[in-house]
Design a protein around this motif. Sequence first.
Motif, PDB file in Angstrom:
ATOM      1  N   LEU A 138       0.816  -1.217   0.000  1.00  0.00           N
ATOM      2  CA  LEU A 138       0.000   0.000   0.000  1.00  0.00           C
ATOM      3  C   LEU A 138       0.849   1.267   0.000  1.00  0.00           C
ATOM      4  CD1 LEU A 138      -2.956  -0.716   2.459  1.00  0.00           C
ATOM      5  CD2 LEU A 138      -3.070  -0.507  -0.025  1.00  0.00           C
ATOM      6  N   THR A 139       2.090   1.170   0.427  1.00  0.00           N
ATOM      7  CA  THR A 139       2.965   2.347   0.490  1.00  0.00           C
ATOM      8  C   THR A 139       3.681   2.616  -0.831  1.00  0.00           C
ATOM      9  OG1 THR A 139       4.892   1.075   1.261  1.00  0.00           O
ATOM     10  CG2 THR A 139       3.372   1.899   2.936  1.00  0.00           C
ATOM     11  N   VAL A 177      -3.062   6.757   1.361  1.00  0.00           N
ATOM     12  CA  VAL A 177      -3.639   6.282   0.099  1.00  0.00           C
ATOM     13  C   VAL A 177      -4.922   7.044  -0.225  1.00  0.00           C
ATOM     14  CG1 VAL A 177      -4.636   4.291  -1.081  1.00  0.00           C
ATOM     15  CG2 VAL A 177      -2.616   3.987   0.337  1.00  0.00           C
ATOM     16  N   ALA A 178      -5.728   7.316   0.795  1.00  0.00           N
ATOM     17  CA  ALA A 178      -6.976   8.045   0.591  1.00  0.00           C
ATOM     18  C   ALA A 178      -6.738   9.461   0.095  1.00  0.00           C
ATOM     19  CB  ALA A 178      -7.785   8.078   1.890  1.00  0.00           C
ATOM     20  N   LEU A 179      -5.556   9.992   0.384  1.00  0.00           N
ATOM     21  CA  LEU A 179      -5.232  11.353  -0.039  1.00  0.00           C
ATOM     22  C   LEU A 179      -4.545  11.397  -1.391  1.00  0.00           C
ATOM     23  CD1 LEU A 179      -3.910  12.738   3.366  1.00  0.00           C
ATOM     24  CD2 LEU A 179      -6.121  13.168   2.316  1.00  0.00           C
ATOM     25  N   LEU A 180      -3.632  10.487  -1.642  1.00  0.00           N
ATOM     26  CA  LEU A 180      -2.771  10.576  -2.817  1.00  0.00           C
ATOM     27  C   LEU A 180      -2.884   9.398  -3.776  1.00  0.00           C
ATOM     28  CD1 LEU A 180       0.521  11.921  -1.165  1.00  0.00           C
ATOM     29  CD2 LEU A 180      -1.293  13.216  -2.278  1.00  0.00           C
ATOM     30  N   ALA A 185      -8.068   3.259  -5.665  1.00  0.00           N
ATOM     31  CA  ALA A 185      -7.373   2.992  -4.406  1.00  0.00           C
ATOM     32  C   ALA A 185      -7.932   3.863  -3.285  1.00  0.00           C
ATOM     33  CB  ALA A 185      -5.869   3.230  -4.569  1.00  0.00           C
ATOM     34  N   GLN A 186      -8.285   5.117  -3.613  1.00  0.00           N
ATOM     35  CA  GLN A 186      -8.872   6.017  -2.610  1.00  0.00           C
ATOM     36  C   GLN A 186     -10.198   5.467  -2.099  1.00  0.00           C
ATOM     37  OE1 GLN A 186      -9.159   9.843  -4.499  1.00  0.00           O
ATOM     38  NE2 GLN A 186      -7.063  10.423  -3.986  1.00  0.00           N
TER      39      GLN A 186
END
Length: 459
Positions: free
Chosen positions: A319-320, A361-364, A369-370
């Motif tokens: 996820l990163t 992830v929700a931001l970028l 994915a968000q």
Amino acid sequence: MSQSQSSSSSSSCSSSSSPIWLYSYIKLRFFTRIRKFRRSKAGRKRSTPSDHHHQPAAIRDSQDDAVEVVVVVEDVQAMETAKGGGIGGGGGGGGGGCDDVAGLQRAVKGLHFGSWEEKEMAARDIQSLAKEDVKLRKLVAELGVIPVLVAMASSEVARRRRVAVAALIELANGTYTNKALMVEAGILSKLPKNANLLDEPTKLEFSELLLTLSSLANTPFPLAPSEIVPFIVDILESSTSSIDTKKSCLGTLYNLSMVLENAGPLVANGVVDTLLKLSTTKEISEKTLATLGNLVVTLMGKKAMENSAMVPESLIEILTWEDKSKCQELSAYILMILAHQSSAQREKMVKLGIVAVLLEVALLGSPLAQKRALKLLQWFSDERQARMGPHSGPQTGRIAMGSPVNQRETQEGKKMMKSLVKQSLYKNMEMITRRANAAGESSKLKALVISTSSKSLPY
């Protein structure tokens, strides 16, 4: 065949037209002879059944076919020579087609009746012919060469095995019938028992052939994964296998995993653990995660992942990967399946710091994915609120979403995002979302969080 027909055939070979007529003629004569030959042989088969135990049926029939086609090709060659054209002797562009027929004659005869050296040369010729012409590719298979090549593919002589596999790859290219004939001839049972003893080029060729054959998994033709998977797993776990070889193997597993009934043999042969080990290798992670995504929706696949020591840590690590958006999407999907209705899995994820990663992830992340990250965050938020419940003492008020900020604050919020998520708690999740989506997006994200139900997996 009439005199006028012979004259027409001869002129066609020496002209610039395509030799399609010649292929059609060969096939017609071939199947006519085969029918007569099989009828005359039927009585002898019933009277002397013991004679047929000395040789596999597929090889025996292919040799019978070879005898007939050699006779047919020789008849055509004699006909053309008598008319002055000759095989390969015609002028113009048609000579190349006649050369193909002459090469086909030599290859079929050499493959069935030649020495081992002649068989190897014939296999190379067949590979070359099959690569150039799709019609010839289908015709070659009809002449009974596939069972012989399959038998050669199991040879202990590496050179002989490789030329046979290379020829089979070309014959399988884009032809369902040829692939089915290979499986029917027993190619899966001819796979080497120990992949670690193979050199890298041989492993690559076998993996490419299996990738081609695995497309049969989505067809009515039976394909037994239990015969393929152990060989594939050995190659994937070998430290000497190249990335290209592993990609072909992963493609095979992906095709097999598309059929739900194959989940049992895949899981039983340790595919889940192998895939999880490879999932953190960026070059092959996407196909690995896609296969895991197919398996996690089955009961056996999900249970195998839940019992793995690498889950969910390896998936959270993926996820990163900001430069691998597709991998982030697939990892988030698998985590959603694992976390759904499993408080034990959600607890493990929280302990490993998934909340901060999901916020990032929700931001970028990519739009998909968000959405998946927000869905997971909603589950964790609801679970935390249920645990806390109403209590006395100071209450921290919620910060309203949707109030606009200027462009400068938006840019500063993005720069500070990584440091903020490390210090984030559940209570400031909405504030971070507002800063990252200040230009009118905050209300949209809020609607997504509120409207999404934890009882289904919409993404």
